[in-house]
Design a protein around this motif. Structure first.
Motif, PDB file in Angstrom:
ATOM      1  N   PHE A 256       0.843  -1.196   0.000  1.00 21.71           N
ATOM      2  CA  PHE A 256       0.000   0.000   0.000  1.00 21.71           C
ATOM      3  C   PHE A 256       0.882   1.250   0.000  1.00 21.71           C
ATOM      4  CE2 PHE A 256      -2.316  -3.415   2.110  1.00 21.71           C
ATOM      5  CZ  PHE A 256      -3.501  -3.424   1.398  1.00 21.71           C
ATOM      6  N   PRO A 257       0.395   2.343  -0.568  1.00 22.87           N
ATOM      7  CA  PRO A 257      -0.873   2.450  -1.317  1.00 22.87           C
ATOM      8  C   PRO A 257      -0.737   1.858  -2.712  1.00 22.87           C
ATOM      9  CG  PRO A 257       0.288   4.530  -1.367  1.00 22.87           C
ATOM     10  CD  PRO A 257       1.088   3.640  -0.460  1.00 22.87           C
ATOM     11  N   VAL A 258      -1.837   1.313  -3.207  1.00 23.76           N
ATOM     12  CA  VAL A 258      -1.840   0.716  -4.539  1.00 23.76           C
ATOM     13  C   VAL A 258      -1.781   1.838  -5.583  1.00 23.76           C
ATOM     14  CG1 VAL A 258      -3.140  -0.715  -6.163  1.00 23.76           C
ATOM     15  CG2 VAL A 258      -3.184  -1.235  -3.701  1.00 23.76           C
ATOM     16  N   PRO A 259      -0.892   1.736  -6.575  1.00 17.59           N
ATOM     17  CA  PRO A 259      -0.806   2.778  -7.609  1.00 17.59           C
ATOM     18  C   PRO A 259      -2.134   2.978  -8.341  1.00 17.59           C
ATOM     19  CG  PRO A 259       1.087   1.315  -7.721  1.00 17.59           C
ATOM     20  CD  PRO A 259       0.126   0.687  -6.755  1.00 17.59           C
ATOM     21  N   LYS A 260      -2.356   4.170  -8.798  1.00 14.86           N
ATOM     22  CA  LYS A 260      -3.577   4.503  -9.515  1.00 14.86           C
ATOM     23  C   LYS A 260      -3.751   3.594 -10.731  1.00 14.86           C
ATOM     24  CE  LYS A 260      -5.938   8.317 -11.856  1.00 14.86           C
ATOM     25  NZ  LYS A 260      -5.840   9.727 -12.325  1.00 14.86           N
ATOM     26  N   ASP A 261      -4.973   3.136 -10.934  1.00 13.43           N
ATOM     27  CA  ASP A 261      -5.391   2.317 -12.069  1.00 13.43           C
ATOM     28  C   ASP A 261      -4.927   0.857 -11.976  1.00 13.43           C
ATOM     29  OD1 ASP A 261      -6.674   4.501 -13.225  1.00 13.43           O
ATOM     30  OD2 ASP A 261      -4.868   5.121 -14.298  1.00 13.43           O
ATOM     31  N   TRP A 262      -4.163   0.502 -10.952  1.00 14.14           N
ATOM     32  CA  TRP A 262      -3.821  -0.912 -10.766  1.00 14.14           C
ATOM     33  C   TRP A 262      -5.046  -1.635 -10.204  1.00 14.14           C
ATOM     34  CZ3 TRP A 262       1.456  -3.296 -10.085  1.00 14.14           C
ATOM     35  CH2 TRP A 262       2.432  -2.571 -10.769  1.00 14.14           C
ATOM     36  N   LEU A 263      -5.195  -2.907 -10.571  1.00 14.29           N
ATOM     37  CA  LEU A 263      -6.378  -3.677 -10.183  1.00 14.29           C
ATOM     38  C   LEU A 263      -5.983  -4.902  -9.359  1.00 14.29           C
ATOM     39  CD1 LEU A 263      -8.222  -3.664 -13.634  1.00 14.29           C
ATOM     40  CD2 LEU A 263      -8.678  -2.167 -11.677  1.00 14.29           C
ATOM     41  N   PRO A 264      -6.890  -5.379  -8.506  1.00 14.74           N
ATOM     42  CA  PRO A 264      -6.606  -6.612  -7.757  1.00 14.74           C
ATOM     43  C   PRO A 264      -6.488  -7.784  -8.719  1.00 14.74           C
ATOM     44  CG  PRO A 264      -8.888  -5.961  -7.486  1.00 14.74           C
ATOM     45  CD  PRO A 264      -8.214  -4.815  -8.168  1.00 14.74           C
ATOM     46  N   ILE A 265      -5.745  -8.776  -8.318  1.00 10.50           N
ATOM     47  CA  ILE A 265      -5.500  -9.931  -9.188  1.00 10.50           C
ATOM     48  C   ILE A 265      -6.800 -10.662  -9.539  1.00 10.50           C
ATOM     49  CG2 ILE A 265      -5.108 -11.575  -7.307  1.00 10.50           C
ATOM     50  CD1 ILE A 265      -2.833 -12.764  -9.019  1.00 10.50           C
TER      51      ILE A 265
ATOM     52  N   MET B  56       0.844 -18.949   1.296  1.00  2.00           N
ATOM     53  CA  MET B  56       1.145 -18.397  -0.022  1.00  2.00           C
ATOM     54  C   MET B  56      -0.132 -18.037  -0.776  1.00  2.00           C
ATOM     55  SD  MET B  56       3.548 -17.380  -1.984  1.00  2.00           S
ATOM     56  CE  MET B  56       4.943 -18.039  -1.049  1.00  2.00           C
ATOM     57  N   GLY B  57      -1.235 -18.717  -0.489  1.00  2.00           N
ATOM     58  CA  GLY B  57      -2.515 -18.359  -1.097  1.00  2.00           C
ATOM     59  C   GLY B  57      -2.940 -16.958  -0.685  1.00  2.00           C
ATOM     60  N   HIS B  58      -2.671 -16.606   0.558  1.00  2.00           N
ATOM     61  CA  HIS B  58      -2.978 -15.265   1.069  1.00  2.00           C
ATOM     62  C   HIS B  58      -2.156 -14.207   0.337  1.00  2.00           C
ATOM     63  CE1 HIS B  58      -2.211 -11.877   3.886  1.00  2.00           C
ATOM     64  NE2 HIS B  58      -3.496 -12.011   4.155  1.00  2.00           N
ATOM     65  N   ILE B  59      -0.882 -14.493   0.131  1.00  2.00           N
ATOM     66  CA  ILE B  59      -0.002 -13.556  -0.581  1.00  2.00           C
ATOM     67  C   ILE B  59      -0.462 -13.395  -2.022  1.00  2.00           C
ATOM     68  CG2 ILE B  59       2.348 -13.198  -1.443  1.00  2.00           C
ATOM     69  CD1 ILE B  59       3.333 -14.625   1.093  1.00  2.00           C
ATOM     70  N   LEU B  60      -0.749 -14.504  -2.686  1.00  2.00           N
ATOM     71  CA  LEU B  60      -1.173 -14.466  -4.083  1.00  2.00           C
ATOM     72  C   LEU B  60      -2.433 -13.619  -4.243  1.00  2.00           C
ATOM     73  CD1 LEU B  60      -0.890 -15.458  -7.019  1.00  2.00           C
ATOM     74  CD2 LEU B  60      -2.205 -17.493  -6.358  1.00  2.00           C
ATOM     75  N   ALA B  61      -3.397 -13.802  -3.356  1.00  2.00           N
ATOM     76  CA  ALA B  61      -4.658 -13.064  -3.443  1.00  2.00           C
ATOM     77  C   ALA B  61      -4.489 -11.579  -3.135  1.00  2.00           C
ATOM     78  CB  ALA B  61      -5.683 -13.678  -2.488  1.00  2.00           C
ATOM     79  N   SER B  62      -3.345 -11.196  -2.553  1.00  2.00           N
ATOM     80  CA  SER B  62      -3.090  -9.801  -2.201  1.00  2.00           C
ATOM     81  C   SER B  62      -2.394  -9.019  -3.312  1.00  2.00           C
ATOM     82  CB  SER B  62      -2.221  -9.741  -0.928  1.00  2.00           C
ATOM     83  OG  SER B  62      -2.852 -10.393   0.161  1.00  2.00           O
ATOM     84  N   LEU B  63      -2.013  -9.692  -4.391  1.00  2.00           N
ATOM     85  CA  LEU B  63      -1.282  -9.021  -5.466  1.00  2.00           C
ATOM     86  C   LEU B  63      -2.184  -8.059  -6.238  1.00  2.00           C
ATOM     87  CD1 LEU B  63       0.821 -11.949  -6.995  1.00  2.00           C
ATOM     88  CD2 LEU B  63       1.548 -10.245  -5.312  1.00  2.00           C
ATOM     89  N   HIS B  64      -1.572  -7.009  -6.778  1.00  2.00           N
ATOM     90  CA  HIS B  64      -2.258  -6.076  -7.673  1.00  2.00           C
ATOM     91  C   HIS B  64      -1.503  -6.041  -9.006  1.00  2.00           C
ATOM     92  CE1 HIS B  64      -4.483  -4.760  -4.149  1.00  2.00           C
ATOM     93  NE2 HIS B  64      -5.291  -4.086  -4.955  1.00  2.00           N
ATOM     94  N   ILE B  65      -2.262  -5.776 -10.054  1.00  2.00           N
ATOM     95  CA  ILE B  65      -1.732  -5.871 -11.417  1.00  2.00           C
ATOM     96  C   ILE B  65      -1.986  -4.568 -12.171  1.00  2.00           C
ATOM     97  CG2 ILE B  65      -1.754  -7.228 -13.547  1.00  2.00           C
ATOM     98  CD1 ILE B  65      -0.990  -8.879 -11.090  1.00  2.00           C
ATOM     99  N   ASN B  66      -1.019  -4.164 -12.976  1.00  2.00           N
ATOM    100  CA  ASN B  66      -1.175  -2.999 -13.840  1.00  2.00           C
ATOM    101  C   ASN B  66      -1.736  -3.459 -15.187  1.00  2.00           C
ATOM    102  OD1 ASN B  66      -1.004  -0.732 -15.411  1.00  2.00           O
ATOM    103  ND2 ASN B  66       1.173  -0.336 -15.030  1.00  2.00           N
ATOM    104  N   PRO B  67      -2.984  -3.159 -15.495  1.00  2.00           N
ATOM    105  CA  PRO B  67      -3.599  -3.640 -16.745  1.00  2.00           C
ATOM    106  C   PRO B  67      -2.934  -3.080 -17.998  1.00  2.00           C
ATOM    107  CG  PRO B  67      -5.015  -2.023 -15.688  1.00  2.00           C
ATOM    108  CD  PRO B  67      -3.919  -2.335 -14.712  1.00  2.00           C
TER     109      PRO B  67
END
Length: 293
Positions: A25-34, A113-124
């Motif tokens: 955090f903070p998540v960059p603008k326009d990035w989306l959850p995985i 590791m499932g918790h970590i994976l679900a916490s990732l954010h992606i830049n579309p």
């Protein structure tokens, strides 16, 4: 310690893990959850052929982006914060020690590791293909990911224990080292007197192999295919991982998923190409994916 770990995670500044992939955090603008992206999760223990199958998927034309793998996320998201809490310097950790840290992490975050994976954010803007993650292990991780990542597909790779151990012995990966311990002197392990795994100091390994398989494995030392120290160390890794992540309930969770399109279980005794084709066929059958063929 739990409060300190929670505080460390909550105060984790956003970290770019790879191009277009990050966490914190903070998540960059326009990035989306995985959860906004198509995701294929590979499930499997050491030696089931995950890296080989991933390469075969590329060769078979699947268009995907490989997320930072389990090793990277363990090092950066699990081990580093815990060492910070313990005020220790970052250093290389043996496989046994790494498993200790991941087990401790699951005590605070049951999804591991499932918790970590679900916490990732992606830049579309940087990611426009299916995501592939290598890998989840164990009941807790898969159960958490199945609930948190509703659109994710799962492929569990399996192999007989003897095949997994054989692959582990052959791969000669520096990642597989373990810390010094008793019987580190090769002269203390005499091939001619090896009658069982207890002779190597790993009696608990007998639970994972038949008596016949045990003797065939010990023959590798007697024939000098591997040294006694090499076999002992790989058996220790095999046992510790198997105790940490029970593959039986993991498989049962995937088999019990409410829709048949979410999971596929593959025995990797088949060729990597056949396994890759089965995965792509499953993805094509139930969803829109891109291939280069």
């Amino acid at each position: 310690m739990q409060d300190r770990l929670n505080t460390t995670r909550q105060n984790l500044f956003f970290e770019h893990l790879s191009p277009g992939v990050g966490l914190g955090f903070p998540v960059p603008k326009d990035w989306l959850p995985i959860t906004s992206f198509p995701l294929l999760i590979i499930v499997g223990m050491t030696g089931v052929g995950k890296s080989t199958i991933t390469k075969a998927l590329v060769e078979e034309g699947l268009d995907f982006i490989l997320l930072p793998n389990r090793r990277v996320l363990t090092e950066r998201i699990i081990i580093a914060p815990m060492l910070k809490i313990q005020e220790k310097l970052m250093q290389s950790h043996c496989r046994i020690k790494r498993l200790t840290y991941t087990r401790l992490y699951r005590e605070y975050f049951p999804g591991g590791m499932g918790h970590i994976l679900a916490s990732l954010h992606i830049n579309p803007q940087q990611v426009n293909s299916m995501l592939v993650f290598d890998s989840l292990r164990g009941e807790n991780e898969v159960r958490y990911a199945a609930k948190a990542l509703k659109n994710a597909k799962f492929v569990m790779l399996t192999a007989p224990n003897t095949v997994r151990l054989e692959r582990l012995l052959k791969r000669h990966d520096s990642f597989d080292w373990i810390a010094n311990q008793e019987l580190d002197d090769p002269m203390q392990i005499i091939p001619g007197v090896l009658t069982n795994f207890a002779s190597l100091g790993v009696p608990e390994a007998s639970a994972y192999f038949t008596p016949e398989e045990q003797q065939e494995i010990l023959e590798l030392v007697k024939k000098r295919v591997v040294t006694g120290v090499e076999l002992r160390d790989k058996l220790k890794i095999f046992v510790e991982e198997s105790q940490n992540y029970d593959s039986v309930p993991t498989k049962q969770i995937l088999e019990a998923m409410d829709t048949s399109d979410r999971s596929l279980i593959i025995d990797t005794i088949a060729s990597p190409q056949e396994s890759a084709k089965a995965i792509i066929c499953q993805l094509c059958k139930y969803g829109d994916i891109k291939t280069n063929k």
